[in-house]
Write an enzyme that holds these catalytic residues in place. Structure first.
Site, PDB file in Angstrom:
ATOM      1  N   GLU A 169       0.856  -1.177   0.000  1.00 54.22           N
ATOM      2  CA  GLU A 169       0.000   0.000   0.000  1.00 54.22           C
ATOM      3  C   GLU A 169       0.896   1.232   0.000  1.00 54.22           C
ATOM      4  OE1 GLU A 169      -3.509   2.002   2.820  1.00 54.22           O
ATOM      5  OE2 GLU A 169      -2.485   0.161   3.442  1.00 54.22           O
ATOM      6  N   GLU A 251      -8.256  11.033   5.714  1.00 55.25           N
ATOM      7  CA  GLU A 251      -8.232  10.165   6.887  1.00 55.25           C
ATOM      8  C   GLU A 251      -8.435  11.054   8.110  1.00 55.25           C
ATOM      9  OE1 GLU A 251      -5.562   6.270   6.453  1.00 55.25           O
ATOM     10  OE2 GLU A 251      -4.385   8.083   6.664  1.00 55.25           O
TER      11      GLU A 251
END
Length: 269
Positions: A169, A251
């Site tokens: 990721e 986020e």
């Protein structure tokens, strides 16, 4: 403040796949709905051509609050959308726990929601395809603790579906507020796209690499190939890996605010 991202269990992945399938069966939200038609339930989606908005509340069990997403417009490969949020820690949560990642998704996110062929993904890292992305956004004046970032998923094969765990990721942080920090430890730094980035390395069952921009911005034009090759040169990533998913969003650790994406696009090739 470093955040932790939980590894999805097989059960969680199964539930996610069922939820996405049900959402697809129920139909899609047309573009240009506006804030009055916002979606506020976990895994709510809004389809925008080759993209979709995902109200991804993956850390909500550690918080009290909510997050919503809405679409504003789409013209060709360029979209406009927004999200608002209010999060606080509950008895199980802490300041290092991300509560949500409301984002736009192109391609794979534990499965494929829109027509795979329309996304231009996956692509092999070593094929060196140009992946140009442009993102212009604004944040509310006191947005709490959050980062505004891309999230890229990589697999060892080009046929990844909902049951396949990623091998790697990559996050690309454009903006961070309230002391937000990436997973892992600092590995080094690199100059890409005319600015400096610090590279962080961690692992949560797969490798996580975060490029954190040293100075905040609310607008960027990037070539994703620059970042994947930056890891290849450091022997952290293989040219034989495949990139099936590109996401961009916020986020949120805690606080109240909103992110308004004025324009966003990804063009491959």
């Amino acid at each position: 403040m470093q955040h932790r991202r939980p590894r999805l269990s097989r059960t969680a992945k199964s539930l996610l796949a069922v939820s996405v399938a049900l959402a697809a069966a129920a139909g899609v939200t047309v573009a240009q709905a506006g804030e009055s038609s916002r979606k506020c339930t976990a895994l709510d989606t809004v389809t925008l051509g080759k993209y979709y908005l995902n109200d991804n509340l993956w850390g909500q069990d550690e918080g009290t609050g909510s997050q919503c997403v809405w679409d504003n417009s789409r013209s060709g490969s360029t979209i406009s959308w927004g999200t608002s949020y209010t999060w606080a820690n509950n008895s199980k949560g802490s300041d290092s726990d991300v509560k949500s990642y409301a984002s736009t998704v192109l391609g794979w996110h534990w499965g494929w929601k829109v027509d795979k062929a329309s996304t231009g993904l996956p692509i092999r890292v070593g094929d060196r395809k140009k992946v140009t992305t442009r993102w212009n956004f604004s944040l509310s004046s006191d947005p709490g603790t959050l980062d505004v970032a891309y999230d890229l998923w990589l697999h060892a094969k080009n046929t990844a579906d909902w049951q396949d765990q990623p091998t790697d990721e990559i996050m690309i942080w454009l903006n961070r507020q309230g002391g937000a920090g990436p997973l892992g430890t600092r590995y080094g730094s690199v100059s890409l796209g005319g600015t400096m980035w610090d590279i962080y390395r961690g692992n949560i069952g797969w490798n996580v690499y975060s490029f954190v921009r040293r100075t905040n911005t609310t607008g960027a034009t990037l070539d994703i190939d620059d970042f994947t090759q930056g890891l290849v040169r450091r022997k952290l990533l293989s040219n034989d890996k495949y990139l099936p998913g590109i996401e961009a969003g916020s986020e949120v650790f805690k606080g109240s605010g909103r992110l308004d994406t004025k324009s966003y696009s990804v063009d491959i090739g």
